[in-house]
Design an enzyme around this catalytic site. Structure first.
Site, PDB file in Angstrom:
ATOM      1  N   MET A  17      29.806   0.168 -43.754  1.00  0.00           N
ATOM      2  CA  MET A  17      29.918  -1.261 -44.031  1.00  0.00           C
ATOM      3  C   MET A  17      30.789  -1.478 -45.254  1.00  0.00           C
ATOM      4  O   MET A  17      30.505  -0.939 -46.332  1.00  0.00           O
ATOM      5  CB  MET A  17      28.535  -1.883 -44.251  1.00  0.00           C
ATOM      6  CG  MET A  17      27.677  -1.911 -42.998  1.00  0.00           C
ATOM      7  SD  MET A  17      26.087  -2.715 -43.278  1.00  0.00           S
ATOM      8  CE  MET A  17      25.301  -1.476 -44.298  1.00  0.00           C
ATOM      9  N   ALA A  18      31.852  -2.257 -45.081  1.00  0.00           N
ATOM     10  CA  ALA A  18      32.782  -2.512 -46.178  1.00  0.00           C
ATOM     11  C   ALA A  18      32.054  -3.182 -47.335  1.00  0.00           C
ATOM     12  O   ALA A  18      31.291  -4.131 -47.155  1.00  0.00           O
ATOM     13  CB  ALA A  18      33.934  -3.395 -45.702  1.00  0.00           C
ATOM     14  N   GLN A  70      35.331   6.760 -41.943  1.00  0.00           N
ATOM     15  CA  GLN A  70      35.742   5.865 -40.867  1.00  0.00           C
ATOM     16  C   GLN A  70      37.154   5.333 -41.109  1.00  0.00           C
ATOM     17  O   GLN A  70      37.500   4.972 -42.237  1.00  0.00           O
ATOM     18  CB  GLN A  70      34.780   4.682 -40.736  1.00  0.00           C
ATOM     19  CG  GLN A  70      35.102   3.801 -39.527  1.00  0.00           C
ATOM     20  CD  GLN A  70      34.190   2.605 -39.393  1.00  0.00           C
ATOM     21  OE1 GLN A  70      34.360   1.620 -40.092  1.00  0.00           O
ATOM     22  NE2 GLN A  70      33.227   2.681 -38.481  1.00  0.00           N
ATOM     23  N   CYS A 100      33.975  -3.588 -35.795  1.00  0.00           N
ATOM     24  CA  CYS A 100      33.911  -4.612 -36.841  1.00  0.00           C
ATOM     25  C   CYS A 100      34.245  -5.982 -36.271  1.00  0.00           C
ATOM     26  O   CYS A 100      35.304  -6.157 -35.648  1.00  0.00           O
ATOM     27  CB  CYS A 100      34.887  -4.270 -37.972  1.00  0.00           C
ATOM     28  SG  CYS A 100      34.859  -5.483 -39.319  1.00  0.00           S
ATOM     29  N   HIS A 169      26.881  -0.984 -31.258  1.00  0.00           N
ATOM     30  CA  HIS A 169      26.153  -2.131 -31.812  1.00  0.00           C
ATOM     31  C   HIS A 169      25.879  -3.073 -30.648  1.00  0.00           C
ATOM     32  O   HIS A 169      26.804  -3.473 -29.941  1.00  0.00           O
ATOM     33  CB  HIS A 169      26.959  -2.850 -32.889  1.00  0.00           C
ATOM     34  CG  HIS A 169      26.201  -3.996 -33.496  1.00  0.00           C
ATOM     35  ND1 HIS A 169      25.550  -3.893 -34.703  1.00  0.00           N
ATOM     36  CD2 HIS A 169      25.967  -5.248 -33.047  1.00  0.00           C
ATOM     37  CE1 HIS A 169      24.954  -5.043 -34.972  1.00  0.00           C
ATOM     38  NE2 HIS A 169      25.197  -5.881 -33.970  1.00  0.00           N
ATOM     39  N   GLY A 201      21.755  -1.961 -34.452  1.00  0.00           N
ATOM     40  CA  GLY A 201      21.500  -3.385 -34.364  1.00  0.00           C
ATOM     41  C   GLY A 201      20.043  -3.750 -34.568  1.00  0.00           C
ATOM     42  O   GLY A 201      19.184  -3.377 -33.761  1.00  0.00           O
ATOM     43  N   ASP A 202      19.754  -4.423 -35.690  1.00  0.00           N
ATOM     44  CA  ASP A 202      18.433  -5.009 -35.964  1.00  0.00           C
ATOM     45  C   ASP A 202      17.319  -3.993 -36.174  1.00  0.00           C
ATOM     46  O   ASP A 202      16.150  -4.295 -35.938  1.00  0.00           O
ATOM     47  CB  ASP A 202      18.008  -5.966 -34.841  1.00  0.00           C
ATOM     48  CG  ASP A 202      18.951  -7.134 -34.670  1.00  0.00           C
ATOM     49  OD1 ASP A 202      19.749  -7.389 -35.586  1.00  0.00           O
ATOM     50  OD2 ASP A 202      18.906  -7.789 -33.611  1.00  0.00           O
ATOM     51  N   GLY A 224      21.953  -0.532 -40.473  1.00  0.00           N
ATOM     52  CA  GLY A 224      22.907  -1.309 -41.248  1.00  0.00           C
ATOM     53  C   GLY A 224      22.204  -2.170 -42.274  1.00  0.00           C
ATOM     54  O   GLY A 224      21.770  -1.706 -43.325  1.00  0.00           O
ATOM     55  N   ARG A 225      22.047  -3.449 -41.919  1.00  0.00           N
ATOM     56  CA  ARG A 225      21.465  -4.405 -42.866  1.00  0.00           C
ATOM     57  C   ARG A 225      20.035  -4.058 -43.272  1.00  0.00           C
ATOM     58  O   ARG A 225      19.565  -4.469 -44.339  1.00  0.00           O
ATOM     59  CB  ARG A 225      21.525  -5.814 -42.265  1.00  0.00           C
ATOM     60  CG  ARG A 225      22.944  -6.363 -42.147  1.00  0.00           C
ATOM     61  CD  ARG A 225      22.994  -7.630 -41.314  1.00  0.00           C
ATOM     62  NE  ARG A 225      22.648  -7.361 -39.924  1.00  0.00           N
ATOM     63  CZ  ARG A 225      22.324  -8.307 -39.048  1.00  0.00           C
ATOM     64  NH1 ARG A 225      22.260  -9.567 -39.423  1.00  0.00           N
ATOM     65  NH2 ARG A 225      22.036  -7.988 -37.791  1.00  0.00           N
TER      66      ARG A 225
END
Length: 321
Positions: A17-18, A70, A100, A169, A201-202, A224-225
């Protein structure tokens, strides 16, 4: 899980993740149990490799192996050159970004925008695989939009040309990060190809991780998040139970993170980069809402450390303003 001849210690991977997965954060996630942490995307255009932003994205000093970098681009030759360049810097895995959804990336036909051109996808994947002797992986979405879901076609191309693992994703580019992830799509693709599939994802809890693994049949999970302000999510996944760190441990990890940011970026930029992480970390504290504005306003590393210490010690906010 294996990627080519490389074996991951755990099937839990920190997503690229940037602005997030720089060296300090990758090292924290690996220390908490992540089997791999993928770098921020590096532009394949050679004229950008000498910028401070690009240089910081490929710093790997002290990082646990294997190292995955990446790359992002639209020209097969550029992508092949970027792969060779990053292997020369120490990458054990090259990951190709076709997932992305950011507008500034897609308007240049990069990232998930590439999924609209399967011929170009084939050319890029083939060029990169042929350019390096390390495993090449690919990250995609389920398609460009809900009317154009071609992830299975891309997956078959990837398998055919020699991609060693595929991350999906479970949303289209159009969806961004809204709506529910399409685990059924990931499951269908997994059933149709033989290379390892990584579901993304999630995934924000142990319970959700269990569900996604069962629903998709995936070989690994990419987080990710769910790791924002919570590198401990990987320890939770490894131990298969939710782990709650003590305040002392939270303080120690945050300090380690901040010091890593100051070292990588210098004090001035390090302080700016640290703000978003401090905001996420603050959710661990009951009194965080009273402190967030103060945390965001700190202008030096000493001030950030002072405010953080006061927050940890539950001091009255008025005493530090």
């Amino acid at each position: 899980m294996k990627i080519g001849e490389l074996t991951l210690t755990q099937p839990y991977i920190m997503a690229p993740m940037a602005g997030i997965t720089d060296l300090p954060f990758r090292k924290l996630c690996r220390a908490q149990g992540a089997g791999l942490a993928v770098s921020e995307m590096v532009n394949a255009q050679e004229n950008l490799w000498d910028t401070d932003k690009s240089k910081n994205r490929v710093v790997t000093e002290g990082e646990s192996l294997p190292i995955s970098i990446q790359i992002l681009g639209v020209e097969p030759e550029d992508m092949a050159n970027a792969a060779r360049y990053n292997v020369g810097l120490g990458a054990n895995i090259i990951d190709i970004n076709m997932g992305c959804p950011a507008k500034k990336v897609c308007k240049k036909a990069a990232g998930s925008a590439l999924m609209r051109d399967e011929t170009l996808v084939t050319e890029i994947l083939t060029a990169v695989v042929n350019a390096v002797d390390v495993p090449v992986t690919l990250k995609i979405r389920t398609g460009w939009d809900r009317e154009n879901k071609n992830a299975l076609n891309i997956a078959r191309i990837a398998e055919r040309v020699g991609i060693q693992a595929l991350t999906i994703h479970g949303r289209t580019r159009q969806d961004g990060f809204s709506g529910d992830a399409e685990y059924e799509t990931i499951a269908h693709i997994k059933s149709q190809i033989s290379i390892p599939v990584i579901a993304n994802g999630d995934i924000t809890s142990v319970e959700k991780a269990r569900y996604v693994l069962k629903a998709t049949g995936a070989d690994a999970l990419m987080i990710g998040r769910g790791a924002f302000g919570n590198p401990w999510i990987f320890r939770s996944l490894v131990e298969d139970q939710e782990y709650r760190p003590s305040h002392d441990e939270i303080f120690e990890v945050i300090n380690t993170h901040l010091n890593g940011l100051y070292e990588l970026y210098g004090d001035e930029k390090g302080v700016r980069v640290a703000r978003k992480h401090l905001l996420w970390y603050s959710s661990w504290f009951d009194n965080a809402k009273d402190w967030r504005t103060t945390l965001m306003s700190a202008r030096s590393r000493d001030e950030q450390h002072h405010i953080l210490t006061s927050l940890i010690n539950n001091q009255p906010i008025a005493s530090v303003i």
